[in-house]
Design an enzyme around this catalytic site. Sequence first.
Site, mmCIF file in Angstrom:
data_model
loop_
_atom_site.group_PDB
_atom_site.id
_atom_site.type_symbol
_atom_site.label_atom_id
_atom_site.label_comp_id
_atom_site.label_asym_id
_atom_site.label_seq_id
_atom_site.Cartn_x
_atom_site.Cartn_y
_atom_site.Cartn_z
ATOM 1 C CG ASP A 64 -56.511 -9.048 27.450
ATOM 2 O OD1 ASP A 64 -55.658 -8.764 28.299
ATOM 3 O OD2 ASP A 64 -57.341 -9.962 27.584
ATOM 4 C CG HIS A 67 -65.693 -8.783 28.844
ATOM 5 N ND1 HIS A 67 -66.513 -9.116 29.903
ATOM 6 C CD2 HIS A 67 -64.427 -8.940 29.269
ATOM 7 C CE1 HIS A 67 -65.754 -9.455 30.925
ATOM 8 N NE2 HIS A 67 -64.489 -9.361 30.576
HETATM 9 N N1 CMC Z 1 -64.337 -11.044 17.165
HETATM 10 C C1 CMC Z 1 -65.342 -11.385 16.331
HETATM 11 N N2 CMC Z 1 -66.530 -11.841 16.738
HETATM 12 C C2 CMC Z 1 -66.730 -11.950 18.053
HETATM 13 C C3 CMC Z 1 -65.723 -11.606 18.995
HETATM 14 C C4 CMC Z 1 -64.495 -11.129 18.490
HETATM 15 N N3 CMC Z 1 -63.512 -10.790 19.327
HETATM 16 N N4 CMC Z 1 -66.187 -11.820 20.246
HETATM 17 C C5 CMC Z 1 -67.430 -12.289 20.111
HETATM 18 N N5 CMC Z 1 -67.755 -12.355 18.778
HETATM 19 C C6 CMC Z 1 -69.057 -12.771 18.200
HETATM 20 C C7 CMC Z 1 -69.224 -14.275 18.293
HETATM 21 O O1 CMC Z 1 -68.691 -14.916 17.151
HETATM 22 C C8 CMC Z 1 -70.727 -14.381 18.384
HETATM 23 O O2 CMC Z 1 -71.249 -14.158 17.097
HETATM 24 P P1 CMC Z 1 -72.537 -15.014 16.568
HETATM 25 O O3 CMC Z 1 -73.667 -14.546 17.417
HETATM 26 O O4 CMC Z 1 -72.651 -14.636 15.136
HETATM 27 O O5 CMC Z 1 -72.196 -16.450 16.750
HETATM 28 C C9 CMC Z 1 -71.113 -13.178 19.244
HETATM 29 O O6 CMC Z 1 -70.076 -12.212 19.019
HETATM 30 C C10 CMC Z 1 -71.221 -13.468 20.731
HETATM 31 O O7 CMC Z 1 -69.953 -13.965 21.168
HETATM 32 P P2 CMC Z 1 -69.730 -15.188 22.144
HETATM 33 O O8 CMC Z 1 -68.558 -15.986 21.659
HETATM 34 O O9 CMC Z 1 -71.030 -15.910 22.361
HETATM 35 O O10 CMC Z 1 -69.363 -14.406 23.466
HETATM 36 P P3 CMC Z 1 -68.722 -15.029 24.783
HETATM 37 O O11 CMC Z 1 -69.262 -14.234 25.906
HETATM 38 O O12 CMC Z 1 -68.874 -16.493 24.828
HETATM 39 O O13 CMC Z 1 -67.152 -14.730 24.603
HETATM 40 C C11 CMC Z 1 -65.051 -13.671 24.625
HETATM 41 C C12 CMC Z 1 -66.478 -13.679 25.187
HETATM 42 C C13 CMC Z 1 -64.249 -12.625 25.374
HETATM 43 C C14 CMC Z 1 -64.402 -15.047 24.848
HETATM 44 C C15 CMC Z 1 -65.120 -13.331 23.108
HETATM 45 O O14 CMC Z 1 -65.669 -12.035 22.921
HETATM 46 C C16 CMC Z 1 -63.762 -13.443 22.439
HETATM 47 O O15 CMC Z 1 -63.364 -14.528 22.032
HETATM 48 N N6 CMC Z 1 -62.994 -12.301 22.305
HETATM 49 C C17 CMC Z 1 -61.664 -12.353 21.763
HETATM 50 C C18 CMC Z 1 -60.671 -12.810 22.813
HETATM 51 C C19 CMC Z 1 -60.406 -11.765 23.862
HETATM 52 O O16 CMC Z 1 -60.164 -10.597 23.558
HETATM 53 N N7 CMC Z 1 -60.402 -12.186 25.146
HETATM 54 C C20 CMC Z 1 -60.140 -11.297 26.276
HETATM 55 C C21 CMC Z 1 -61.375 -11.084 27.105
HETATM 56 S S1 CMC Z 1 -61.209 -9.758 28.316
HETATM 57 C C22 CMC Z 1 -59.968 -10.208 29.409
HETATM 58 C C23 CMC Z 1 -60.038 -11.576 29.933
HETATM 59 O O17 CMC Z 1 -61.089 -12.114 30.293
HETATM 60 O O18 CMC Z 1 -58.964 -12.174 30.050
#
Ligand code: CMC
Length: 391
Positions: free
Chosen positions: A326, A269
Amino acid sequence: TGDTTFDIGFANTAVCKSAITYIDGDAGVLQYRGYPIEQLAEKSTFLETSYLVLYGELPTTEQLADFTEKISRHMVIDERLRELFRIFPRKSHPMPVLSAAITALSTFSRDTIGFEPDTIEAATHQLMAKVPTLAAYSFKNSTGTPTLFPDYSLSYIENFIRMSFGTVTEPYQFDDTITRALDVLLILHADHEQNCSTSTVRLVGSSQANLYASVSAGVHALSGPLHGGANQAVLEMLKQIRDDGVTVQDYLDKVKNKSDHTKLMGFGHRIYKNYDPRAAIIKKHADAILKARGGSDQLLDIALELEEAALSDDYFVERKLYPNVDFYTGLIYQAMGFPVDMFTVLFALGRLPGWIAQWREMVADPTNKIGRPRQIYVGHTKRDYVPMNER
Ligand code: CMC
């Protein structure tokens, strides 16, 4: 580029002041108008929480009765609008259908479009009342079954459940466990400060686009798998693990290697760097509901195993990745009888009061400006037009 700050994904940019939702992501705290989510999930109802989110205070008995009555009165949609559902292909995904229906609703509600307090109030009632009807009809369209009229004698949640699963020929038998579980799930989704869909609602509304247009755009933003669409993606991931016969460890290895951009859906998140408090509440309900409904325990077992393995794995620990809202919702929605395509629609139903409250807060703020981010230009410097025969 002068004083422009580069901030991909607005990760460090506050674009508004808001008094609706407080989150402490490091501590795993979520409060609506100061009230902890745990207390609201245990003691409140979705309509009462919606009132709180919208108006800032818990309602008195009279205020809640009045709010409920105003919403009940508007649940029926114009017959022409009901016809809209006939034009979509059967089995259309209900999210684009819902968004299109909300856009269409604005054409039937022109006297509630505007920025006067009474008009905003009327649009609020229209949306709170009619979106469940539109959501249920989007579902009925996807199953090819006849739509039902709302029933004023039922509660907000019961009415939605009956319009989704009821038939025109037989009275609907409610299961109180399911009704309360859906009520709680919607409470947990009611607002979440400046997430992607809420920011979309605010950005669209910042041009003084009306509430219907803004909410309809919010539905589209929510549909993506990184946002609300994650609840559908989680269940598909769990089924894939089950059906491919891969081990949980193999799947996590694939995620860690970033092969095929695989993510552990329902994890991570932008704000929570601790357990998402909503996921903690949902997890408690999941087991009981699945048992009561004879739902897919096998998928719950995979989810529990995934969670346990991820929480003790360095990759997830270092990045502070925890289950989010989720991760477990899809399992519950499935046990309630909703197909995966409906999961994100249920999220939209829950987030509706938050979208409306944020739009209202924005338009009431005299310091508000049209949203207009900057960019860092990385394209060509000036060059001269090349005639076609010289390219
Ligand atoms: N699985 C594997 N790696 C992950 C995940 C995941 N679910 N989420 C983040 N990471 C890694 C990402 O690859 C990055 O790694 P690195 O530093 O090696 O490049 C690091 O963690 C930081 O992640 P980020 O992508 O910079 O984080 P963000 O704040 O931009 O993204 C997020 C947040 C929710 C989009 C992301 O965690 C994600 O894609 N999660 C899976 C989808 C999900 O469950 N979404 C629902 C969110 S909660 C309800 C809502 O908002 O609707």
